[in-house]
Every structure is written in structure tokens, then in C-alpha cells.
Design a protein around this motif. Structure first.
Motif, PDB file in Angstrom:
ATOM      1  N   PHE A 244       0.820  -1.215   0.000  1.00 24.93           N
ATOM      2  CA  PHE A 244       0.000   0.000   0.000  1.00 24.93           C
ATOM      3  C   PHE A 244       0.855   1.267   0.000  1.00 24.93           C
ATOM      4  O   PHE A 244       0.315   2.362  -0.103  1.00 24.93           O
ATOM      5  CB  PHE A 244      -0.928   0.014   1.222  1.00 24.93           C
ATOM      6  N   ILE A 245       2.152   1.101   0.152  1.00 27.93           N
ATOM      7  CA  ILE A 245       3.078   2.244   0.097  1.00 27.93           C
ATOM      8  C   ILE A 245       3.637   2.323  -1.314  1.00 27.93           C
ATOM      9  O   ILE A 245       4.435   1.474  -1.736  1.00 27.93           O
ATOM     10  CB  ILE A 245       4.212   2.090   1.122  1.00 27.93           C
ATOM     11  N   GLY A 246       3.198   3.318  -2.089  1.00 32.79           N
ATOM     12  CA  GLY A 246       3.647   3.479  -3.454  1.00 32.79           C
ATOM     13  C   GLY A 246       4.857   4.387  -3.561  1.00 32.79           C
ATOM     14  O   GLY A 246       5.401   4.875  -2.563  1.00 32.79           O
ATOM     15  N   ALA A 247       5.287   4.618  -4.791  1.00 32.70           N
ATOM     16  CA  ALA A 247       6.461   5.461  -5.024  1.00 32.70           C
ATOM     17  C   ALA A 247       6.156   6.931  -4.744  1.00 32.70           C
ATOM     18  O   ALA A 247       7.039   7.679  -4.311  1.00 32.70           O
ATOM     19  CB  ALA A 247       6.955   5.288  -6.456  1.00 32.70           C
ATOM     20  N   TYR A 248       4.920   7.355  -4.991  1.00 36.80           N
ATOM     21  CA  TYR A 248       4.579   8.770  -4.844  1.00 36.80           C
ATOM     22  C   TYR A 248       3.444   9.002  -3.851  1.00 36.80           C
ATOM     23  O   TYR A 248       3.288  10.106  -3.333  1.00 36.80           O
ATOM     24  CB  TYR A 248       4.179   9.370  -6.205  1.00 36.80           C
ATOM     25  N   THR A 249       2.633   8.014  -3.602  1.00 41.56           N
ATOM     26  CA  THR A 249       1.498   8.171  -2.685  1.00 41.56           C
ATOM     27  C   THR A 249       1.446   6.988  -1.724  1.00 41.56           C
ATOM     28  O   THR A 249       1.978   5.907  -2.007  1.00 41.56           O
ATOM     29  CB  THR A 249       0.159   8.235  -3.455  1.00 41.56           C
ATOM     30  N   VAL A 250       0.806   7.235  -0.595  1.00 41.69           N
ATOM     31  CA  VAL A 250       0.584   6.196   0.413  1.00 41.69           C
ATOM     32  C   VAL A 250      -0.901   6.181   0.744  1.00 41.69           C
ATOM     33  O   VAL A 250      -1.461   7.215   1.121  1.00 41.69           O
ATOM     34  CB  VAL A 250       1.402   6.448   1.692  1.00 41.69           C
ATOM     35  N   GLU A 251      -1.536   5.049   0.589  1.00 39.31           N
ATOM     36  CA  GLU A 251      -2.954   4.906   0.916  1.00 39.31           C
ATOM     37  C   GLU A 251      -3.073   4.612   2.412  1.00 39.31           C
ATOM     38  O   GLU A 251      -3.189   3.462   2.835  1.00 39.31           O
ATOM     39  CB  GLU A 251      -3.570   3.792   0.072  1.00 39.31           C
ATOM     40  N   TRP A 252      -3.068   5.699   3.177  1.00 38.83           N
ATOM     41  CA  TRP A 252      -2.988   5.552   4.624  1.00 38.83           C
ATOM     42  C   TRP A 252      -4.204   4.835   5.196  1.00 38.83           C
ATOM     43  O   TRP A 252      -4.069   4.026   6.139  1.00 38.83           O
ATOM     44  CB  TRP A 252      -2.846   6.923   5.280  1.00 38.83           C
ATOM     45  N   ASN A 253      -5.379   5.109   4.694  1.00 41.60           N
ATOM     46  CA  ASN A 253      -6.573   4.475   5.259  1.00 41.60           C
ATOM     47  C   ASN A 253      -6.548   2.961   5.043  1.00 41.60           C
ATOM     48  O   ASN A 253      -6.873   2.181   5.940  1.00 41.60           O
ATOM     49  CB  ASN A 253      -7.839   5.087   4.669  1.00 41.60           C
ATOM     50  N   TYR A 254      -6.140   2.516   3.846  1.00 45.96           N
ATOM     51  CA  TYR A 254      -6.041   1.086   3.592  1.00 45.96           C
ATOM     52  C   TYR A 254      -4.854   0.465   4.332  1.00 45.96           C
ATOM     53  O   TYR A 254      -4.926  -0.678   4.801  1.00 45.96           O
ATOM     54  CB  TYR A 254      -5.911   0.825   2.095  1.00 45.96           C
TER      55      TYR A 254
END
Length: 287
Positions: A244-254
Motif C-alpha cells: 500500500f506504500i507506493g512510489a509517490y502516494t501512500v494509501e494511509w486508510n487502507y
């Protein structure tokens, strides 16, 4: 006669006096508990926070998004990752018990040449970190065509937790008087039967300690799972959460919703074996 049979004064329970020391200890205990529980509370709140409110400065969201727990299952391989972690942690724990119990029993009960050297070698193997052996492990399992396999993770996790299990169980079994087994063998029980019926029940606190340590260690393992598995549906939960940790964004809720799911099996394990843990901590305190 009336004087002799006069009613005796009833004993009153001692009144509890207020002690400032007790209040200070209670406040410090609650403050320490709050410090340790705050990250978990933040994790649960963020898991229920809508995506549109992730950057808000308010601690609590305006409304809770329970659908995050549903979407995290649909949009990822979290279900398969959870199943892999359960199989790996359970299999590694079972394998460690099957190997460490006979080894610890023989080491604690029998005197043979090289016994101290064996314990020293067991202790030395505990000093090696998995990260220092990753290249060798990867090449070995690659040549055996065992990459992306649950058995690979079970064997690797069991190998790195076996030394601690042998040391713990050796200490517990060594503290049990051998006369109890000898009495059972006099009654006609074999040595194996005496070990199973007499020694293992008495060494249950040590077995529980081994189970907890091995299960949690295998459950939280990340580096070997990331190196020895490449297919998303065959990776353990720790690696799946990291996706869920991407190169540019992090989907914190998931990310936090998956983290909440990840702590549930450990909490359930502690709920079932809590009384054995307490008995292990107090074992030997009363003679």
C-alpha cells in the motif's frame, strides 16, 4: 449470666486510608498505558477515516468510513496474504516444537560428550541475523526450485527460531526433578510415556513461551518474505501491507485498515493462552 452472655463486638473491616503514593502510582500507570495505547488508537482512527479527510488536522474524523475494511479486501490480495501468514506462523511454530522438544529433553536429561559444545553451537546460531544470510538462502532455495512457496517460509522461520526454543525448553525441563519420571517408569511407563505424561505437562509454561515467541517472530517477519516470494498472492501479510506504500502516494486508510487486521490473530492467541503465560511468569515463586 447476662454479663457472661453479652454480645461480643463484631469485627469491622479495616478502613482504607488514602495514600498519596497509591494515587501517584495509579496516575503513572494510566499515563504509561496511554503512551503505549496511543499508536494503536491512532491506527484504528486512521483506518476509519475517509480519504477526503486524511489531511485534516482534527484527531477524529467527521464521520467514520467503515467501508475501508471492505475495500481493502476487494482491491488487494490481503485475504491470500493473511492465509499465507497464518500457515507460515502456525507451521513454523509446530515444526519448532517437534524438533526442539526432543532436543531439549535429551540435552536436559542425558549427559554425553559434546553436550556443552552442542549448547554453545545452538547459542551461536541465534547470533546470526536473517539479513546476513539472505543471499545464501535465496540461492539455495532458487536451486531447489522452492521460491514462492509456503514451505520455504516455514523452513526459514523455523530455522531462525529453533535455537531460542531449545534453550528455553532445556532450562524448563532441567528444572523438573527427574525422580518424577523415574517413579512413572517404575510403574511400567516407558521413557517416552514419562516424557509425554509427566514432563511435558510440568514444562507447559516453557512450551507456551516457545509458542508465543515463535509465532510472533514468524508473524512479524518481513525481510525473508520480501526476498523469497515475488508473487503478490503468495507473500505474507507483512509484505502485503507494504504494497500500500507506493512510489509517490501512500494509501494511509487502507494501510492502517490492513494493520488492524494484522494484529487480530496475535490478540486472539494471547486471549487463549493468557492464563498459561501468567502461570509461566509465576512458576517457581512458591515452594
Amino acid at each position: 449470666m447476662a454479663t457472661a452472655t453479652a454480645a461480643r463486638p463484631t469485627a469491622r473491616a479495616p478502613r482504607r486510608t488514602f495514600r498519596p503514593r497509591t494515587l501517584v502510582i495509579a496516575v503513572c500507570a494510566w499515563a504509561l498505558a496511554a503512551v503505549f495505547l496511543a499508536p494503536y488508537l491512532e491506527m484504528i482512527v486512521t483506518a476509519l477515516r475517509p480519504k477526503s479527510e486524511l489531511r485534516d488536522r482534527t484527531y477524529l474524523p467527521q464521520h467514520f468510513e467503515w467501508a475501508n475494511f471492505v475495500e481493502v479486501w476487494k482491491e488487494s490480495t490481503l485475504g491470500q496474504n493473511l492465509q499465507v501468514s497464518l500457515v507460515v506462523a502456525g507451521g513454523a511454530t509446530l515444526l519448532v516444537l517437534l524438533v526442539s522438544l526432543p532436543a531439549a529433553y535429551c540435552t536436559a536429561r542425558m549427559r554425553y560428550r559434546g553436550r556443552k559444545l552442542f549448547l554453545l553451537l545452538v547459542l551461536v546460531t541465534q547470533m546470526f541475523q536473517p539479513t546476513a544470510l539472505l543471499v545464501g538462502l535465496y540461492r539455495e532455495f532458487h536451486q531447489l526450485d522452492m521460491l514462492n512457496s509456503v514451505w520455504t517460509l516455514i523452513l526459514a522461520n523455523a530455522a531462525f527460531n529453533l535455537a531460542f526454543a531449545v534453550w528455553i525448553l532445556t532450562a524448563y525441563i532441567g528444572s523438573i526433578p527427574p525422580e518424577l519420571e523415574e517413579a512413572a517408569m517404575v510403574d511400567g511407563t516407558s521413557r517416552f510415556g514419562a516424557m509425554v505424561k509427566v514432563t511435558l505437562p510440568l514444562a507447559l509454561p516453557g512450551v507456551v513461551t516457545t509458542v508465543i515467541f515463535t509465532f510472533i517472530s514468524a508473524w512479524n517477519e518481513f525481510v525473508m518474505g520480501l526476498t523469497l516470494t515475488t508473487e503478490p498472492d503468495k507473500q505474507p501479510l507483512t509484505v502485503g501491507i507494504n504494497n500500500f506504500i507506493g512510489a509517490y502516494t501512500v494509501e494511509w486508510n487502507y494501510l492502517f485498515a490492513a494493520s488492524v487486521v494484522a494484529i487480530v490473530p496475535v490478540v486472539v492467541l494471547f486471549a487463549f493462552i493468557e492464563r498459561h503465560v501468567v502461570s509461566g511468569l509465576t512458576a517457581g515463586s512458591v515452594k
